[in-house]
Design a protein around this motif. Structure first.
Motif: not given
Lengths: 688, 365
Positions: B67, B70, B73-74, B78, B315-316, B319, B321-323, B325
């Motif tokens: 996490l 992600e 980035a969210a 940053n 949001q993270a 996302s 990508n997280y899902k 992974q």
């Protein structure tokens, strides 16, 4: 059988693919750079590196991770030998003889022996496992909770062997270890045992901080008392590295047996490396004819545990792959990596995906060979560390020891625990109380208790009569005690005095030397007081346990009551010695200077601990070494300042920024709003 | 004389360093100063610590490490997002440490703890003198999809549900440490009158499965899709008898049932008559474990930062990508927000005292 050979060859080819091999070499270099740091490196570095493996193929990912693991395991032994601070709890047994060898100027020989035995152990372990894959599954399935209970009991029996010279004190130390293992929430009922309402104790007393303190902090005190480098004798050009290599082949039987022991223990999930290494050490002692030098720098005490430690890795890996049961934190991280790579742990890894499993076995072998070769290249530099004088070496090592206590659970409480254990360790060294049984008791207590209750819940008392349990107990006890019994019987039935004298010369009674030494050099009054403290501690633990329900109180009472009786016996010995001491021990006590230096070091350990608690690790990493160099070591500024700055920079760059260890700010620093200078510098950089 | 001079130099240097360092916060940006006028919190130059209550390498840790990028980035500005581990007392130590500390200038700590702590705290009026639900501002849960599981026994011991229910000798069912989700379910099964004896003490699911395969225990609650996948012989070689679903029904068992196998297989509440109160407590146990990783911050954290963290967290977790992974790791993605956690607490608070004491007993508190 064909499929086994085919998978073996396929695994070999996969490991030597350029990408996989390159990543393995890279990982070994990273592991080499971080491996020298006791306790903090293995799981932490692997967890940090894990995300980099997401885009790799399974063989590439495991070449990377296992490569890092292999070099770290080897380094654990190296830090134990050179610094006297065990790289991890399992390697404390290597320290027992390895560090005294370093003190005698034989660091090179000890390192040569441990590296060679590690390599032999790793290769034997991996090859044996690969060959035994068809029978690993049924063997593992045959070992349930009753069998693990029996194996743990066997481990406890080995306490007697590790108590060389002081059977009463050794067994008492083991009992304290077992009792300490009951601290925390009882696994059956959730009852809080000896926690004083502290959350930090709910999970028990940490093995890492106790090991760091008991061995590391205590060794540092000895180093300060001697006021020399670690090596008390000038080291030769490379300190006998090749002699160490030759030692391994001279005692090849021991190397082989300990490799086998490690392989077998590695297969069974739940016992772990610490038990394996202590059993190997106990075996090295028991299988040797002349045991008088064990504990004072016998190379066999290095070879046995070294071979076992690395031989068990293959077994652990196989258990993780085949059953999804990680034997350690690092294996747990590897398990996470397996799942990321879509490798589903299970019996299929020993059949359908056997080539992948074989590739892991090969990675283990090849990465060990490269790691050991790399270590040999830098051995000369490592050995030179032992020649640095104690005043320069102590502060950075002490900071590392405190960090070792802290970093296992990122807990200041654990750091304080390691310091308390350090003081206890100092007393144990001075008063000739063996420390290994305490560690072994601490490790085995939970294993014994958990498996005892599972076995009892499932089978009732009948679990004790299961055939495999009986075999383990009888066979284990025979192997463990047969040499002692044989020696005693032989002595009793010796036909004449000459024969007896000859036999004593060839095959000395293992306890005689140390017993003699204990009666001549241990101060009687402190020994009596320490014995009294042990009695009070055990008595209190038994008293506390009386009100709990059956499950939580069983082990404390079953261990504590005999322990209390034994402590009374020890008090009896202590009183007798105290009374006799006035006539016998005049002039044999510690000199004033030894006493003063012990006290000085004790105070510095306290100053460092309080300093870290108040100012945090980062500020302390500069100020405390500097204070030590100037005030205790009387070093010049041109020497003191660069080393203090170097220690600070290492802490900031390697630990705080590189490994992201969450160093607390320190109570005083928090109150004053003080930050470490690196935070200040970063703030300035952000403004720019 | 020279020695004393040296000592004083050390002391002066110490004071100078402390003074120099004290100046640092004064020069750095205050928490709210860098925030943009849009009302969102700017995390520029800050470090967000995800303080996980368990050791590195475990499920909670792995989840947080997936996490972290992600979340980074969210979040506006940053910031650096790092994972720290503070294991102890089933994550209560980390929760208590983070949620009771005062706010820091350049750092924000987000604690990750297990959801059952919330229920235990509510039911006991706090844990170790600390009411976690009162101190925490929830950020959310990233693993909110229910994972179906069933109770499975050895085929050689039990042939079907009927023979199980009519047994005079209880089945030996393996559990973990006495306070886990499985253990709560097993206590419930025993309380509901099913013929079981509970054998607690296994360190984790994998040793439990090994004990089952060894024949040390007759049945186990770790009968999920991933367990069935790791032990293909269970279904392929007809080695097990699934007795009932403890939460939903694993897909592999549903599939087997569709092929005509295990006709008796149903949800546990339909396996035999069960009281409404017991049904309610079972639902509470399952709701509590629909997602186990709770992310929360201290109430001392600036309100704007709390809100920004909650939004970024959502949001993270959602996302792609997280899902991906998470699914690769066989973990369960699925966002649950602060309102879902509040609803869960309301549900427990709404229980009668009998239900509360029953739930408390089942959770092993």
């Amino acid at each position: 059988m064909d499929f086994l050979v085919q998978a073996w060859v396929s695994g070999f080819v996969q490991v030597f693919q350029p990408a996989a091999f390159g990543l393995m070499c890279l990982a070994i270099v990273i592991g080499f750079l971080t491996g020298i740091i006791p306790f903090v490196s293995v799981p932490m570095v692997m967890a940090l590196m894990l995300p980099f493996t997401f885009g790799m193929s399974p063989v590439e990912a495991f070449s990377f991770l296992l490569g890092m693991l292999s070099v770290n395991i080897i380094f654990s032994d190296i830090t134990s030998i050179i610094f006297g601070v065990p790289g991890e709890p399992a390697t404390a047994s290597v320290l027992l003889d390895g560090h005294p060898m370093a003190k005698q100027g034989q660091a090179g020989r000890a390192l040569g022996a441990v590296l060679t035995s590690s390599l032999i152990g790793a290769i034997i372990g991996a090859v044996l496992l690969a060959a035994a894959i068809p029978i690993v599954l049924p063997i593992t399935l045959a070992f349930g909770s009753p069998e693990f209970f029996a194996l743990a009991i066997l481990g406890i029996l080995s306490i007697a062997v590790l108590s060389r010279g002081n059977i009463t004190k050794g067994v008492l130390a083991g009992i304290i270890g077992l009792l300490l293992s009951t601290v925390g929430l009882d696994p059956q009922s959730g009852t809080q045992r000896y926690t004083f309402g502290l959350l930090n104790l709910w999970d028990g007393v940490g093995l890492v901080p106790v090991t760091v303190g008991l061995f590391g902090v205590a060794e540092l005190t000895e180093l300060w008392v001697k006021q020399r480098g670690i090596a008390e004798i000038k080291v030769g050009k490379i300190g006998g590295v090749m002699e160490g290599v030759r030692d391994c082949f001279r005692h090849f039987g021991l190397t082989l047996r300990c490799s086998l022991l490690g392989t077998v223990i590695g297969i069974f999930p739940g016992l772990g490396g610490t038990v394996a290494q202590w059993l190997a050490y106990a075996h090295a002692v028991q299988s040797s004819k002349d045991t008088s030098r064990f504990g004072t720098g016998d190379v066999r005490g290095v070879i046995g545990p070294g071979a076992t430690m690395n031989a068990k890795e293959g077994g652990n890996l196989l258990t993780t792959v085949a059953f999804g049961i990680p034997a350690s934190v690092t294996m747990a991280i590897l398990l996470g990596a397996f799942i990321i790579q879509g490798v589903v742990p299970g019996p299929a890894m020993l059949t359908t995906h056997l080539d992948l499993t074989m590739a892991f076995v090969w990675i283990n072998i090849v990465s060990h060979i490269i790691s050991v070769a790399l270590c040999f290249i830098f051995l000369n530099q490592m050995v030179k560390i032992t020649e640095i004088r104690s005043a320069l070496l102590l502060p950075p090592i002490l900071m590392l020891a405190l960090l070792g206590g802290f970093a296992d659970r990122n807990s200041s409480f654990d750091m304080v625990t390691s310091v308390v254990a350090g003081f206890i360790g100092m007393a144990m060294v001075r008063l000739d109380w063996p420390r290994p049984p305490l560690i072994l008791g601490l490790v085995l207590g939970r294993i014994v208790e958990t498996n005892l209750f599972i076995s009892y819940s499932r089978y009732g008392v009948a679990f004790l009569t299961q055939p495999l349990v009986l075999v383990i107990l009888v066979f284990g006890a025979t192997v463990l005690f047969a040499p002692t019994v044989r020696r005693r019987l032989a002595r009793r039935f010796a036909m004449n005095e000459d024969a007896r004298m000859q036999m004593v010369d060839d095959d000395p009674e293992p306890f005689t030397t140390a017993e003699l030494s204990s009666t001549t050099r241990v101060p009687a009054v402190p020994d009596f007081v320490f014995g009294l403290c042990v009695l009070v501690l055990i008595g209190w633990m038994v008293w506390e346990a009386r009100g709990w329900s059956f499950a939580p109180r069983f082990l404390p009472l079953a261990i504590g009551i005999p322990g209390f009786v034994l402590a009374l016996v020890q008090i009896g010995f202590g009183t007798r010695r105290w009374l006799a001491s006035r006539q016998v021990l005049q002039g044999l006590r510690a000199t004033n200077i030894e006493r003063r230096r012990t006290l000085e070091m004790g105070l510095w350990v306290l100053v460092f601990t309080v300093g870290v608690l108040l100012l945090g690790f980062r500020i302390s990493a500069f100020l405390l070494p500097l204070a030590f160099f100037r005030l205790a070591g009387r070093e010049q500024w041109r020497i003191a300042l660069p080393i203090a700055v170097g220690t600070y920079v290492a802490f900031v760059i390697v630990f705080a920024r590189g490994l992201n260890i969450p160093f607390p700010n320190g109570m005083l620093a928090d109150w004053l709003g003080v930050q470490s200078p690196d935070s200040y510098l970063l703030g300035v950089l952000y403004h720019l | 004389m020279r020695g004393w001079l040296g000592h004083w130099c050390v002391v002066l240097l110490l004071l100078a360093l402390v003074g120099c360092s004290t100046a640092a916060p004064a020069n750095s940006v205050p928490a709210s100063q860098g925030a943009p006028s849009t009302g969102t919190f700017d995390f520029k130059g800050k470090t967000v610590h995800l303080v996980v209550g368990y050791s590195a390498g475990g499920g909670f840790d792995a989840n947080a490490r997936l996490l972290a990028p992600e979340l980074q980035a969210a979040l506006a500005g940053n910031p650096t997002v790092v994972v720290d581990n503070q294991p102890g007392a089933d994550s209560l130590l980390a929760a208590k440490t983070v949620l009771t500390q005062s706010s820091k200038t350049d750092e924000v700590d987000v604690v990750v703890f297990v959801s059952t702590l919330l229920a235990k705290s509510v039911l006991n009026g706090g844990l170790d003198g600390f009411a976690i639900e009162k101190q925490a501002v929830f950020v959310g849960m990233p693993d909110g999809w229910p994972e179906p599981l069933a109770l499975c026994a050895h085929k050689s011991t039990v042939g079907n549900l009927e023979t199980f229910l009519s047994r005079s000798e209880p089945l030996k069912v393996g559990g973990l440490t006495g306070s886990s989700y499985y253990d709560a379910l097993l206590r419930w099964v025993k309380l509901a009158g099913f013929p079981v004896d509970l054998v607690f003490g296994y360190a984790a699911t994998a040793p439990l499965i090994l004990a089952f395969n060894q024949g040390e225990i007759d049945a186990l609650p770790a009968c999920r899709d991933q367990d069935l996948q790791q032990n293909p012989d269970w279904l392929n070689q007809d080695q097990i008898t699934p007795l009932f679903g403890l939460r939903g029904m694993p897909a592999a068992l549903k599939q087997a049932q569709a092929q005509g196998r295990y006709p008796w297989l149903k949800d546990v509440v339909d396996a035999k008559p069960i009281s409404d109160q017991l049904k309610a407590t079972l639902k509470a146990i399952n709701d509590l474990n629909t997602g186990t990783n709770v992310y929360a911050v201290s109430k001392q954290t600036p309100a704007a930062a709390q809100q920004a963290l909650q939004q970024a967290f959502q949001q993270a977790v959602l996302s792609a990508n997280y899902k991906t992974q998470m699914e690769k790791r066989q973990l369960e993605p699925g966002y649950r927000g602060p309102q879902d956690l509040a609803a869960l607490l309301d549900q427990i608070n709404g229980f009668s005292s009998d239900e509360k004491s029953q739930l408390s007993m089942l959770l092993g508190t």
